[in-house]
Design an enzyme around this catalytic site. Structure first.
Site, short mmCIF file in Angstrom:
data_model
loop_
_atom_site.label_atom_id
_atom_site.label_comp_id
_atom_site.label_asym_id
_atom_site.label_seq_id
_atom_site.Cartn_x
_atom_site.Cartn_y
_atom_site.Cartn_z
N GLY A 167 17.99 0.23 -4.76
CA GLY A 167 19.27 -0.16 -4.16
C GLY A 167 20.42 0.58 -4.80
O GLY A 167 20.33 1.01 -5.95
N VAL A 168 21.50 0.76 -4.03
CA VAL A 168 22.71 1.44 -4.52
C VAL A 168 23.92 0.66 -4.04
O VAL A 168 23.96 0.20 -2.90
CB VAL A 168 22.79 2.89 -4.00
CG1 VAL A 168 24.05 3.58 -4.51
CG2 VAL A 168 21.56 3.69 -4.40
N GLY A 169 24.90 0.50 -4.92
CA GLY A 169 26.13 -0.20 -4.54
C GLY A 169 27.32 0.39 -5.26
O GLY A 169 27.20 1.38 -5.97
N GLY A 170 28.51 -0.22 -5.07
CA GLY A 170 29.72 0.27 -5.72
C GLY A 170 29.63 0.18 -7.23
O GLY A 170 30.29 0.91 -7.95
N PHE A 171 28.79 -0.72 -7.75
CA PHE A 171 28.60 -0.89 -9.19
C PHE A 171 27.73 0.20 -9.78
O PHE A 171 27.79 0.50 -10.96
CB PHE A 171 27.92 -2.24 -9.46
CG PHE A 171 26.65 -2.41 -8.65
CD1 PHE A 171 26.70 -3.07 -7.43
CD2 PHE A 171 25.44 -1.89 -9.07
CE1 PHE A 171 25.55 -3.20 -6.67
CE2 PHE A 171 24.30 -2.02 -8.30
CZ PHE A 171 24.36 -2.67 -7.10
N GLY A 172 26.81 0.75 -9.01
CA GLY A 172 25.84 1.70 -9.52
C GLY A 172 24.52 1.56 -8.79
O GLY A 172 24.50 1.33 -7.58
N VAL A 221 20.28 0.05 -8.61
CA VAL A 221 19.32 -0.99 -8.99
C VAL A 221 17.94 -0.34 -9.07
O VAL A 221 17.51 0.34 -8.14
CB VAL A 221 19.31 -2.14 -7.97
CG1 VAL A 221 18.30 -3.21 -8.41
CG2 VAL A 221 20.70 -2.75 -7.83
N LYS A 223 19.91 -3.73 -12.76
CA LYS A 223 21.16 -3.22 -12.19
C LYS A 223 21.96 -2.54 -13.30
O LYS A 223 22.40 -3.19 -14.25
CB LYS A 223 21.98 -4.35 -11.57
CG LYS A 223 23.29 -3.90 -10.95
CD LYS A 223 24.15 -5.08 -10.52
CE LYS A 223 23.60 -5.79 -9.32
NZ LYS A 223 24.56 -6.82 -8.80
N ASP A 253 30.45 -12.74 0.48
CA ASP A 253 29.80 -11.56 1.05
C ASP A 253 28.41 -11.93 1.57
O ASP A 253 27.41 -11.27 1.26
CB ASP A 253 29.69 -10.44 0.01
CG ASP A 253 29.44 -9.07 0.64
OD1 ASP A 253 29.67 -8.95 1.86
OD2 ASP A 253 29.03 -8.16 -0.07
#
Length: 834
Positions: free
Chosen positions: A547-552, A554, A568, A664
């Protein structure tokens, strides 16, 4: 009154229409353009209607265009009654965004006490200009400043409850609409309480090449497609560093305003210009249709360019309607460099990275060659009702002479999913005014016309494919955007380092001043070393990314005992990630529940931000609904998953000492373990619920479009009923197995919430449900489930049920389904099989 598609025109009118087309060509060809290299000639529009409303004679402007008189244009108009108004003269001191050359068009007006329709025959489908002129000139029978009216072009709302109260003001409205299937366009003027008027009208074809289908989505950074399917209002068109460019000097008769009033730090900008003949249009690429050479021959560059430590950006700030999304077109032409590859700069929009290390030389292959770049800005990132554009030397490149340049800016409002380009004043009121108002309220959460919100869906896959991404786009050089003099690279690095230091304790000191204290107070006593997590993820191997998000990112990891975990790892350059990490720890340290993803431990060595969660073997719920090759879920599985997620949300709202609003809720944040037990995840945007004596929390709008509560979007007032709305979208997503937003579909189908509600009201929901479960659901169970989803999507929070009531309805639907299975119920009829 029904207007036929074909209407007879007098010979004089036909003659003038032909004349207008000829004049358009001659005017463009005879404009004061100097000699310059352009791969195309003047544009000759297939459709052209120019009307000087209320005028007894035709009007010829300085640019050579001729506007039809009232008599010649009368066959185009259908209305029960009208009134003509005429003023002797107008002063050039009247305030207007349009040049003095257009003053003759404001001297007369046509007034409509009843509905009025102009019918324009379309010979060529595609883009068309609609330009409207308004000025409340004196009239003995009507005070035009009192007029309040709506203007539509077929189903597209151009103006809603529009009025011009300032009698000294000249108003010019410009639209670029997409005419597709119809062979006519009906320009309709209506007024519920007063009357309408207009001074002049232009309806003219525009080149289809004017709007590209793709653009750069600003948040998250990626590609957005589908721009050619929308309609636009021209909000700003600026000639950076130069004077006004009048219609006579533009092939498409556009006006380009000077940028002086929008430049927020004029001392940091320096005008530069070159002879027009120097401009060399590429082939293919930018043309004179995109912008005339007058625009590309002038620019603003950074004052004192060449200084090694540039601590400011070129900055422009324009006010906009924050309830809409915008296409932003920037025009560039390197007229400052002496040789190639000297100019590298970054572009920021509302503090977010739009383009990093932009190199005009590599894009155009030469100097003084026009280039333009389109961006899409979602309404969710419009701060204080304004769009701010900033340019500065590239942070990732060390140019020999640091500088940045901009030649032109166009800001176009994008039509929303309700096919409107104007806000409905009733949208924030509890008193709706008919189906259209209600529809707009439902769509209020979708600021972008249908597909702008799809940037979130498209960028998710886009980011997933990238192994490396320059992450400073979250805030870029302009994170301190309120002060242009506060943006040095060293300042940002220092502030980020000190911020992380305040959150994390040193691994050597083992203090409890940072995230360690959250874990200690919440019972999370597992502290991982960075080496342990490196070994668990094979040194954070890209193959382990799940997984990828605004935080970085996973990662899937395996601990020494063989237990699988989700790891994460925060991106140190993401200020947004730091905030979300802190929020997630604060929230998860307060709650534990079977239907919430559990946080196992953490690592805070060397300013690392790493959280360790239980691993959810079956991943996000969305992957089991569509977009993957996974086998479809049965109806009973879907019900049980929805019930589990509802239990998790119910606990969040009521189980903690102070309730928590997730903010969210969506199918990607509902994860499934190896037994398909649903657990709610990702608490980075969560917010503490209001106290007992409060009804809401006032906060900035955050969340995912398509799921966003429209009342929260309008009022910035968050409550647990915002989660309820989002969960209602999830329920329909589970039933129909399609995204909450799909811009590739016809307009009425783009929003799942609106589309499903329409079919539910018809009693025909089975027509749009997932074919894998269609015909396999007990009618009573489906009815109970759909009723729960419908109540969740009520327009106002007070009308929505609590999560406990939603949970009860879903459990009832499951009981009905199980009872029907054991008794042999016919799914189609809900009765017993014989």
């Amino acid at each position: 009154m029904k207007i036929p598609h074909f209407f007879p025109l007098s010979m004089s009118t036909l003659f003038f229409l032909c004349l207008l087309r000829f004049v358009y060509f001659v005017s463009a060809q005879g404009s004061d353009f100097p000699s310059f290299s352009s791969p195309i000639g003047p544009y000759v529009p297939p459709d052209i209607y120019l009307i000087d409303c209320g005028s007894p004679q035709q009007a010829q402007l300085d640019d050579g265009r001729i506007f039809l008189s009232e008599r010649d244009a009368s066959p185009l108009l259908r209305t029960k009654q009208d009134v003509l108004a005429l003023v002797d003269s107008l002063s050039s001191s009247e305030t207007s965004s349009y040049p003095v050359s257009s003053l003759p068009l404001y001297r007369t007006a046509r007034i409509f006490p009843d509905e009025a329709i102009y019918t324009f025959k379309v010979s060529h489908a595609g883009l068309h200009w609609v330009r409207l002129y308004f000025h409340p000139i004196p009239c003995p029978t009507y005070n035009l400043a009192d007029a309040v009216f709506t203007v539509t072009a077929n189903e597209l709302v151009l103006l809603h409850d529009f009025r011009v109260t300032d009698i000294s003001k000249l108003v010019f409205k410009e639209y670029l609409i997409n005419v597709t299937s119809s062979d006519t366009v009906l320009l309709k003027f209506t007024s519920e309480k007063s009357f309408s008027f207009v001074n002049a009208i232009e309806f003219v074809s525009a080149p289809d090449s004017l709007v590209s289908d793709t653009a750069t989505a600003v948040l998250p950074l990626g590609e957005f497609t589908g721009l050619t399917t929308y309609d636009y209002e021209v909000t700003y068109r600026l000639n950076i560093g130069g004077p006004t460019v009048s219609p006579s000097n533009d092939t498409l008769f556009r006006t380009w305003q000077p940028d002086n009033t929008y430049m927020t730090f004029a001392e940091g900008a320096q005008n530069i210009s070159v002879p027009f003949g120097v401009i060399k249009y590429p082939n293919p690429g930018a043309t004179a249709y995109i912008a005339p050479p007058y625009v590309y021959a002038t620019a603003d560059q950074m004052a004192n360019s060449g200084v090694n430590q540039q601590n400011f950006n070129l900055t422009w700030k324009m006010s906009v309607d924050p309830s809409f999304s915008y296409m932003i077109r920037m025009h560039f032409c390197d007229i400052v460099s002496k040789s190639l590859n000297q100019l590298y700069f970054d572009v920021y929009i509302n503090g977010l990275m739009g383009a990093s290390g932009l190199d005009l030389s590599s894009l155009t292959g030469g100097l003084a060659v026009p280039y333009y770049k389109d961006f899409v800005l979602n309404a969710s990132v419009i701060r204080n009702g304004s769009i701010m554009i900033q340019l500065g030397p590239a942070a990732t490149v060390d140019p020999s002479s640091p500088n940045a340049i901009l030649n032109g800016i166009e800001i176009l409002k994008i039509s929303n999913s309700a096919r409107s380009l104007d806000s409905d004043p009733a949208a924030g009121s509890s008193k709706g005014r008919g189906p259209r108002t209600n529809k707009m309220k439902i769509f209020a959460a979708i600021a972008l016309a249908t597909g702008i919100t799809a940037m979130f869906l498209l960028a998710k896959s886009f980011l997933g494919k990238k192994k490396k991404r320059h992450q400073t786009w979250n805030h870029g050089k302009s994170s301190s955007w309120l002060s242009p003099l506060n943006n040095s690279k060293a300042h940002l690095l220092s502030s980020r380092t000190s911020y992380r230091s305040s959150l994390f304790s040193s691994s050597k000191s083992k203090s409890k001043s940072g995230f360690s204290s959250f874990f200690a107070s919440g019972g999370f006593d597992r502290s991982f070393t960075f080496k342990e997590l490196q070994e668990a993820t094979q040194n954070f191997d890209e193959k382990a990314v799940i997984g990828v998000g605004g935080f970085g990112k996973v990662y899937l990891g395996a601990l020494e005992d063989g237990k699988k975990v989700a790891i994460k790892r925060g991106n140190p350059s993401s200020q947004q990630g730091i905030n979300e990490f802190q929020t997630e720890i604060q929230m998860l340290s307060r709650v534990r529940h079977r239907h919430l993803v559990s946080l196992i431990g953490y690592c805070d060595e060397n300013t690392e931000m790493i959280l360790v969660y239980e691993y959810m073997a079956n991943g996000p719920l969305r992957d089991h609904l569509y977009g993957s090759s996974l086998p479809p879920l049965s109806w009973k599985q879907r019900l049980e998953i929805c019930i589990g997620a509802a239990r998790g949300l119910h606990y969040l709202h009521t189980g903690a000492a102070q309730g928590i609003i997730h903010r969210d809720v969506k199918t990607t944040n509902i994860l499934l373990d190896e037994n398909f037990v649903a657990k709610v995840s990702d608490f980075g945007l969560s917010k503490a619920a209001p106290n007992l004596d409060q009804t809401h929390v006032s906060t900035a709008v955050k969340g995912s479009f398509g799921y966003l509560d429209p009342e929260y979007f309008r009022r910035q007032q968050l409550s647990d009923k915002s989660d309820v709305y989002s969960f209602g979208v999830v329920l329909f997503e589970v039933l129909c197995a399609r995204p909450a937003i799909n811009p590739a579909l016809p307009r009425e189908q783009v929003s799942l919430a609106e589309w499903a509600m329409q079919w539910h009201r018809k009693g025909m929901l089975e027509k749009i449900m997932d074919p894998h479960i269609a015909g396999k659901i007990c009618a009573q169970a489906l009815k109970k489930y759909a009723e729960a989803a419908e109540k969740c999507l009520a327009e106002y929070g007070v009308e929505r049920p609590a999560m406990s009531d939603v949970l009860w309805n879903l459990e009832s639907a499951l009981q009905l389904e199980e009872a029907s299975t054991s008794s042999g119920c016919d799914p189609q009829k809900g009765g017993l099989q014989v």
